[in-house]
Design an enzyme around this catalytic site. Structure first.
Site, mmCIF file in Angstrom:
data_model
loop_
_atom_site.group_PDB
_atom_site.id
_atom_site.type_symbol
_atom_site.label_atom_id
_atom_site.label_comp_id
_atom_site.label_asym_id
_atom_site.label_seq_id
_atom_site.Cartn_x
_atom_site.Cartn_y
_atom_site.Cartn_z
ATOM 1 N N GLU A 49 -0.544 -20.989 -4.205
ATOM 2 C CA GLU A 49 -1.629 -21.894 -4.595
ATOM 3 C C GLU A 49 -1.390 -22.270 -6.051
ATOM 4 O O GLU A 49 -1.502 -21.419 -6.939
ATOM 5 C CB GLU A 49 -2.960 -21.165 -4.389
ATOM 6 C CG GLU A 49 -4.162 -22.054 -4.391
ATOM 7 C CD GLU A 49 -4.085 -23.204 -3.389
ATOM 8 O OE1 GLU A 49 -3.643 -22.974 -2.243
ATOM 9 O OE2 GLU A 49 -4.450 -24.332 -3.773
ATOM 10 N N CYS A 80 7.487 -25.820 -3.020
ATOM 11 C CA CYS A 80 6.109 -26.137 -2.648
ATOM 12 C C CYS A 80 5.184 -26.057 -3.869
ATOM 13 O O CYS A 80 5.275 -26.890 -4.761
ATOM 14 C CB CYS A 80 5.676 -25.253 -1.481
ATOM 15 S SG CYS A 80 4.349 -26.021 -0.541
ATOM 16 N N ARG A 108 -0.739 -33.289 -4.300
ATOM 17 C CA ARG A 108 -0.957 -32.013 -3.612
ATOM 18 C C ARG A 108 -1.555 -32.251 -2.227
ATOM 19 O O ARG A 108 -2.312 -33.191 -2.030
ATOM 20 C CB ARG A 108 -1.932 -31.136 -4.416
ATOM 21 C CG ARG A 108 -1.409 -30.706 -5.756
ATOM 22 C CD ARG A 108 -2.446 -29.826 -6.468
ATOM 23 N NE ARG A 108 -2.716 -28.624 -5.702
ATOM 24 C CZ ARG A 108 -3.870 -27.962 -5.746
ATOM 25 N NH1 ARG A 108 -4.867 -28.391 -6.477
ATOM 26 N NH2 ARG A 108 -4.028 -26.874 -5.026
ATOM 27 N N ARG A 143 0.831 -26.833 4.019
ATOM 28 C CA ARG A 143 -0.046 -27.578 3.098
ATOM 29 C C ARG A 143 0.800 -28.160 1.961
ATOM 30 O O ARG A 143 0.514 -27.984 0.771
ATOM 31 C CB ARG A 143 -1.162 -26.685 2.552
ATOM 32 C CG ARG A 143 -2.087 -26.179 3.657
ATOM 33 C CD ARG A 143 -3.318 -25.503 3.113
ATOM 34 N NE ARG A 143 -4.209 -26.487 2.517
ATOM 35 C CZ ARG A 143 -4.874 -26.299 1.366
ATOM 36 N NH1 ARG A 143 -4.723 -25.198 0.683
ATOM 37 N NH2 ARG A 143 -5.677 -27.226 0.916
ATOM 38 N N HIS A 180 9.285 -24.764 2.261
ATOM 39 C CA HIS A 180 9.564 -23.353 1.954
ATOM 40 C C HIS A 180 10.936 -22.963 2.515
ATOM 41 O O HIS A 180 11.023 -22.545 3.674
ATOM 42 C CB HIS A 180 8.517 -22.454 2.626
ATOM 43 C CG HIS A 180 7.204 -22.387 1.939
ATOM 44 N ND1 HIS A 180 6.781 -21.283 1.226
ATOM 45 C CD2 HIS A 180 6.200 -23.284 1.850
ATOM 46 C CE1 HIS A 180 5.580 -21.501 0.737
ATOM 47 N NE2 HIS A 180 5.201 -22.711 1.103
ATOM 48 N N GLU A 182 12.631 -20.405 2.063
ATOM 49 C CA GLU A 182 12.782 -18.951 2.277
ATOM 50 C C GLU A 182 12.224 -18.525 3.633
ATOM 51 O O GLU A 182 12.414 -17.387 4.050
ATOM 52 C CB GLU A 182 12.097 -18.172 1.129
ATOM 53 C CG GLU A 182 10.583 -18.027 1.210
ATOM 54 C CD GLU A 182 9.802 -19.301 0.871
ATOM 55 O OE1 GLU A 182 10.413 -20.374 0.686
ATOM 56 O OE2 GLU A 182 8.558 -19.220 0.824
#
Ligand code: GLN
Length: 208
Positions: A49, A80, A108, A143, A180, A182
């Site tokens: 976040e 991200c 965002r 997101r 992401h 990973e």
């Protein structure tokens, strides 16, 4: 050569990055305060976040040191929320304290609620990196933010697009992805960061 890579570990999805980096033979260290930056040869800013991460970066006095290191050429990979913290311009959130450094404009949560998370097969072609050609990379978008087409710095290379928008960008040793890497069970992008981006960033360059 064993590389020491810092992973910002204030909040969010840092553990998996550490696992992938370790699996590639790097020494991954958790970064929680400025002292942890000493000796690192690259830095990963994970997803999570961005507003919470920003607050913690301020609390632990990390914004200036991280910004200075990035400006000094320390390789960094922001994923991200990490990309949001590297963006020079943010739609509606431009006062969010962050290290910045990438001349991109990021919105965002721009994929909207109905598709908070999705996966997409991404074609990533990197010159000199045959491992990335031919076999798509699974982008995990959670997101996710969107990188806008304008303004986008002339010095920013778009390495991959999805639905016309950049999802992987590079400015010198600063790398950012809206997804992401990973979480896809595919370590090719981390290997590229480690071997190519960190590997070519000046022999023995270490923060500290
Ligand atoms: N939506 C988050 C933010 O704006 C980013 C999500 C993520 O890192 N997976 O900070």
């Amino acid at each position: 050569m064993k590389r020491t890579i810092g992973v910002l570990a204030l909040q969010g999805a840092f553990a998996k990055h550490m696992e992938v980096l370790e699996s590639l033979g790097a020494d991954a260290v958790e970064v929680r305060d400025p002292e942890d930056l000493i000796g690192i040869e690259g830095l990963v800013i994970p997803g999570g976040e961005s507003t919470t991460m920003s607050k913690m970066l301020v609390r632990w006095g990390l914004i200036e040191p991280v910004r200075n290191l990035i400006q000094g050429g320390l390789p960094v990979f922001g994923t991200c929320a990490g990309l949001i913290l590297l963006a020079d311009h943010l739609v509606n959130w431009d006062d969010l304290p962050r290290p910045a450094g990438l001349n991109i404009t990021v919105a965002r949560n721009a994929y909207g609620r109905q598709i908070d998370s999705f996966e997409a097969a991404l074609d990533i072609e990197l010159p000199g990196i045959p491992e990335l050609s031919g076999m798509p990379f699974t982008g995990v978008f959670i997101r996710a933010p969107q990188i806008q087409l304008e303004p986008l710095g002339d010095d920013v290379e778009v390495l991959c697009r999805f639905e016309g928008l950049p999802v992987l960008v590079r400015k010198g040793s600063i790398i950012g992805s809206t997804f992401h890497p990973e979480l896809s069970g595919d370590n090719r992008l981390h290997a590229w960061f480690l071997n190519d981006v960190v590997g070519s960033a000046g022999v023995g360059q270490r923060a500290g």
